[in-house]
Design a protein around this motif. Sequence first.
Motif, PDB file in Angstrom:
ATOM      1  N   GLN A   9      68.502  12.837  -8.762  1.00  0.00           N
ATOM      2  CA  GLN A   9      68.248  12.632 -10.192  1.00  0.00           C
ATOM      3  C   GLN A   9      69.556  12.544 -10.973  1.00  0.00           C
ATOM      4  O   GLN A   9      69.733  11.678 -11.841  1.00  0.00           O
ATOM      5  CB  GLN A   9      67.378  13.761 -10.738  1.00  0.00           C
ATOM      6  CG  GLN A   9      67.005  13.580 -12.207  1.00  0.00           C
ATOM      7  CD  GLN A   9      66.246  14.774 -12.752  1.00  0.00           C
ATOM      8  OE1 GLN A   9      66.609  15.917 -12.470  1.00  0.00           O
ATOM      9  NE2 GLN A   9      65.197  14.525 -13.526  1.00  0.00           N
ATOM     10  N   GLY A  10      70.492  13.437 -10.653  1.00  0.00           N
ATOM     11  CA  GLY A  10      71.786  13.428 -11.345  1.00  0.00           C
ATOM     12  C   GLY A  10      72.544  12.136 -11.123  1.00  0.00           C
ATOM     13  O   GLY A  10      73.105  11.559 -12.081  1.00  0.00           O
ATOM     14  N   LEU A  60      72.358   5.100 -14.626  1.00  0.00           N
ATOM     15  CA  LEU A  60      71.625   4.486 -15.727  1.00  0.00           C
ATOM     16  C   LEU A  60      72.370   4.588 -17.051  1.00  0.00           C
ATOM     17  O   LEU A  60      72.209   3.735 -17.931  1.00  0.00           O
ATOM     18  CB  LEU A  60      70.249   5.153 -15.866  1.00  0.00           C
ATOM     19  CG  LEU A  60      69.241   4.863 -14.748  1.00  0.00           C
ATOM     20  CD1 LEU A  60      67.986   5.699 -14.937  1.00  0.00           C
ATOM     21  CD2 LEU A  60      68.873   3.374 -14.737  1.00  0.00           C
ATOM     22  N   ASP A  61      73.180   5.638 -17.193  1.00  0.00           N
ATOM     23  CA  ASP A  61      73.953   5.820 -18.431  1.00  0.00           C
ATOM     24  C   ASP A  61      75.183   4.920 -18.487  1.00  0.00           C
ATOM     25  O   ASP A  61      76.000   5.037 -19.407  1.00  0.00           O
ATOM     26  CB  ASP A  61      74.392   7.283 -18.570  1.00  0.00           C
ATOM     27  CG  ASP A  61      73.229   8.184 -18.963  1.00  0.00           C
ATOM     28  OD1 ASP A  61      72.214   7.647 -19.449  1.00  0.00           O
ATOM     29  OD2 ASP A  61      73.323   9.410 -18.758  1.00  0.00           O
ATOM     30  N   GLY A  62      75.315   4.048 -17.513  1.00  0.00           N
ATOM     31  CA  GLY A  62      76.447   3.116 -17.530  1.00  0.00           C
ATOM     32  C   GLY A  62      77.317   3.184 -16.298  1.00  0.00           C
ATOM     33  O   GLY A  62      78.181   2.319 -16.093  1.00  0.00           O
ATOM     34  N   GLY A  63      77.092   4.198 -15.486  1.00  0.00           N
ATOM     35  CA  GLY A  63      77.905   4.334 -14.285  1.00  0.00           C
ATOM     36  C   GLY A  63      77.723   3.195 -13.302  1.00  0.00           C
ATOM     37  O   GLY A  63      78.599   2.944 -12.462  1.00  0.00           O
ATOM     38  N   ILE A  64      76.603   2.470 -13.411  1.00  0.00           N
ATOM     39  CA  ILE A  64      76.344   1.355 -12.504  1.00  0.00           C
ATOM     40  C   ILE A  64      77.388   0.255 -12.644  1.00  0.00           C
ATOM     41  O   ILE A  64      77.645  -0.521 -11.717  1.00  0.00           O
ATOM     42  CB  ILE A  64      74.922   0.793 -12.757  1.00  0.00           C
ATOM     43  CG1 ILE A  64      74.532  -0.200 -11.657  1.00  0.00           C
ATOM     44  CG2 ILE A  64      74.838   0.148 -14.137  1.00  0.00           C
ATOM     45  CD1 ILE A  64      74.308   0.426 -10.353  1.00  0.00           C
ATOM     46  N   TYR A  65      78.021   0.197 -13.844  1.00  0.00           N
ATOM     47  CA  TYR A  65      79.026  -0.839 -14.102  1.00  0.00           C
ATOM     48  C   TYR A  65      80.434  -0.366 -13.772  1.00  0.00           C
ATOM     49  O   TYR A  65      81.397  -1.135 -13.920  1.00  0.00           O
ATOM     50  CB  TYR A  65      78.962  -1.275 -15.574  1.00  0.00           C
ATOM     51  CG  TYR A  65      77.583  -1.752 -15.970  1.00  0.00           C
ATOM     52  CD1 TYR A  65      77.082  -2.967 -15.498  1.00  0.00           C
ATOM     53  CD2 TYR A  65      76.791  -0.979 -16.814  1.00  0.00           C
ATOM     54  CE1 TYR A  65      75.802  -3.397 -15.858  1.00  0.00           C
ATOM     55  CE2 TYR A  65      75.513  -1.406 -17.175  1.00  0.00           C
ATOM     56  CZ  TYR A  65      75.036  -2.621 -16.689  1.00  0.00           C
ATOM     57  OH  TYR A  65      73.776  -3.035 -17.052  1.00  0.00           O
ATOM     58  N   ASP A  66      80.569   0.900 -13.390  1.00  0.00           N
ATOM     59  CA  ASP A  66      81.884   1.453 -13.030  1.00  0.00           C
ATOM     60  C   ASP A  66      82.058   1.350 -11.522  1.00  0.00           C
ATOM     61  O   ASP A  66      81.410   2.063 -10.757  1.00  0.00           O
ATOM     62  CB  ASP A  66      81.966   2.912 -13.485  1.00  0.00           C
ATOM     63  CG  ASP A  66      83.373   3.486 -13.315  1.00  0.00           C
ATOM     64  OD1 ASP A  66      84.141   2.957 -12.480  1.00  0.00           O
ATOM     65  OD2 ASP A  66      83.682   4.486 -13.998  1.00  0.00           O
ATOM     66  N   ASN A  67      82.941   0.454 -11.112  1.00  0.00           N
ATOM     67  CA  ASN A  67      83.126   0.214  -9.679  1.00  0.00           C
ATOM     68  C   ASN A  67      83.699   1.423  -8.940  1.00  0.00           C
ATOM     69  O   ASN A  67      83.636   1.497  -7.707  1.00  0.00           O
ATOM     70  CB  ASN A  67      84.034  -1.000  -9.452  1.00  0.00           C
ATOM     71  CG  ASN A  67      83.368  -2.288  -9.901  1.00  0.00           C
ATOM     72  OD1 ASN A  67      82.148  -2.407  -9.845  1.00  0.00           O
ATOM     73  ND2 ASN A  67      84.177  -3.242 -10.380  1.00  0.00           N
ATOM     74  N   LYS A 120      79.808   4.877  -4.665  1.00  0.00           N
ATOM     75  CA  LYS A 120      79.894   6.259  -4.176  1.00  0.00           C
ATOM     76  C   LYS A 120      78.606   7.017  -4.489  1.00  0.00           C
ATOM     77  O   LYS A 120      78.056   7.715  -3.628  1.00  0.00           O
ATOM     78  CB  LYS A 120      81.091   6.959  -4.816  1.00  0.00           C
ATOM     79  CG  LYS A 120      81.266   8.404  -4.378  1.00  0.00           C
ATOM     80  CD  LYS A 120      82.595   8.975  -4.870  1.00  0.00           C
ATOM     81  CE  LYS A 120      82.604   9.096  -6.378  1.00  0.00           C
ATOM     82  NZ  LYS A 120      83.847   9.761  -6.867  1.00  0.00           N
ATOM     83  N   TYR A 121      78.089   6.857  -5.703  1.00  0.00           N
ATOM     84  CA  TYR A 121      76.866   7.559  -6.086  1.00  0.00           C
ATOM     85  C   TYR A 121      75.644   7.011  -5.355  1.00  0.00           C
ATOM     86  O   TYR A 121      74.721   7.751  -5.009  1.00  0.00           O
ATOM     87  CB  TYR A 121      76.663   7.473  -7.601  1.00  0.00           C
ATOM     88  CG  TYR A 121      77.459   8.510  -8.380  1.00  0.00           C
ATOM     89  CD1 TYR A 121      78.596   9.102  -7.814  1.00  0.00           C
ATOM     90  CD2 TYR A 121      77.094   8.884  -9.666  1.00  0.00           C
ATOM     91  CE1 TYR A 121      79.334  10.035  -8.518  1.00  0.00           C
ATOM     92  CE2 TYR A 121      77.826   9.822 -10.382  1.00  0.00           C
ATOM     93  CZ  TYR A 121      78.950  10.389  -9.796  1.00  0.00           C
ATOM     94  OH  TYR A 121      79.676  11.320 -10.485  1.00  0.00           O
ATOM     95  N   LEU A 122      75.624   5.705  -5.143  1.00  0.00           N
ATOM     96  CA  LEU A 122      74.517   5.114  -4.401  1.00  0.00           C
ATOM     97  C   LEU A 122      74.505   5.597  -2.950  1.00  0.00           C
ATOM     98  O   LEU A 122      73.445   5.862  -2.376  1.00  0.00           O
ATOM     99  CB  LEU A 122      74.602   3.584  -4.453  1.00  0.00           C
ATOM    100  CG  LEU A 122      74.206   2.937  -5.788  1.00  0.00           C
ATOM    101  CD1 LEU A 122      74.524   1.453  -5.783  1.00  0.00           C
ATOM    102  CD2 LEU A 122      72.722   3.161  -6.068  1.00  0.00           C
ATOM    103  N   GLN A 123      75.706   5.697  -2.376  1.00  0.00           N
ATOM    104  CA  GLN A 123      75.801   6.186  -0.996  1.00  0.00           C
ATOM    105  C   GLN A 123      75.360   7.642  -0.906  1.00  0.00           C
ATOM    106  O   GLN A 123      74.656   8.047   0.040  1.00  0.00           O
ATOM    107  CB  GLN A 123      77.234   6.028  -0.490  1.00  0.00           C
ATOM    108  CG  GLN A 123      77.631   4.587  -0.210  1.00  0.00           C
ATOM    109  CD  GLN A 123      79.113   4.429   0.061  1.00  0.00           C
ATOM    110  OE1 GLN A 123      79.899   5.373  -0.101  1.00  0.00           O
ATOM    111  NE2 GLN A 123      79.505   3.227   0.457  1.00  0.00           N
TER     112      GLN A 123
END
Length: 351
Positions: A143-144, A150-157, A162-165
């Motif tokens: 969840q974290g 969703l708060d924008g981290g998806i656009y931070d390479n 790293k978070y998806l993994q």
Amino acid sequence: MQRKNIKPRTLALLVALVIALTMIITLYICLCVCKLEPMACITITVLITAGLTYIVVLLAVNVFIYDKIKIIYKMIHNFNVFGKADKPKYFANDVIDEVERDTLTYMEAKEKEISQLKNMEKFRKEFIGNVAHELKTPLTTIQGYILTLLDGGIYDNDINMKYLQRTAANVTRMIGIVSDLDEISKLDYDKHQLLLEKFNLYTLLKDVIEILEEKAKQFGVKIYVELNKEHTYYVLADKENIRKVFINLIDNAIKYNDKKNGEIRISFFEIDDNYLIEVSDNGIGIAEEHLARVFERFFRVDKDRSRKTGGSGLGLAIVKHIIDAHGQTLSVRSEVGKGTTFSFTLKKFKP
């Protein structure tokens, strides 16, 4: 007045009246009719009263007490309250002793049953709490990560992959926990549904070692097999379930071996009609106070280490279920700092 409706007080009064009348009549006959000496009359009265008292009390006990107990005892056995398959001796002279023995046995059995139910209830509560805790940790982590993305981290390479993994790793961990829960549930309900077949135990072990070889290298652990190569180790068992036994025991030995020169030794021994298989490691070991609980579901000696290495806490419980379903034995011995040995038996195949 019907016999079955006579109450204890009424029965006592009737017995007392019979005894009193017997004494009066006997004394009257001795003194007035036979005109005997007073001492002779007293002696005769005492003897006759004692004899009649014995007969009256015996009849009263048999008719009003023993007969009722026998009827009740028969009804109890008809309902199989005591769990006896054989018929009771309804006309035994020691029916009260028999009732007492059966009642005490019944009470002891019920006390054990109540104790078992309390233990099962305690286990159920602990189990539900453990399941909730095991699933809550990865879910909270997932969840974290997702909220951050969703708060924008998806656009931070720098963080998106790293978070998806990490999310994928936690999902994999949850899948492992659910799979183990499903496996142990199946073993609970289908523990007698074993697919027994003849197979070579050593060949199966080699396949398992190949599967876990890479993980053993990552932990710096070497696996050795000790057996008589001239002997064929054929067993009659459920092959896929025994594969799970080897995987869980060897994987457990790998994860709990933190020495530079970690070793796992798998040994085969012949004991009458069985083979004894031992999986030993020279790892951290298990304290004596924990040995009795290592096969409990979700029990962890080192909780932090288990979660870091991805264990579900169900591996050893699954092993125990499988070995128990085969009607074989499973044991563990260990010493802190020196290592642990898990031993189990399997039935030899006899053509």
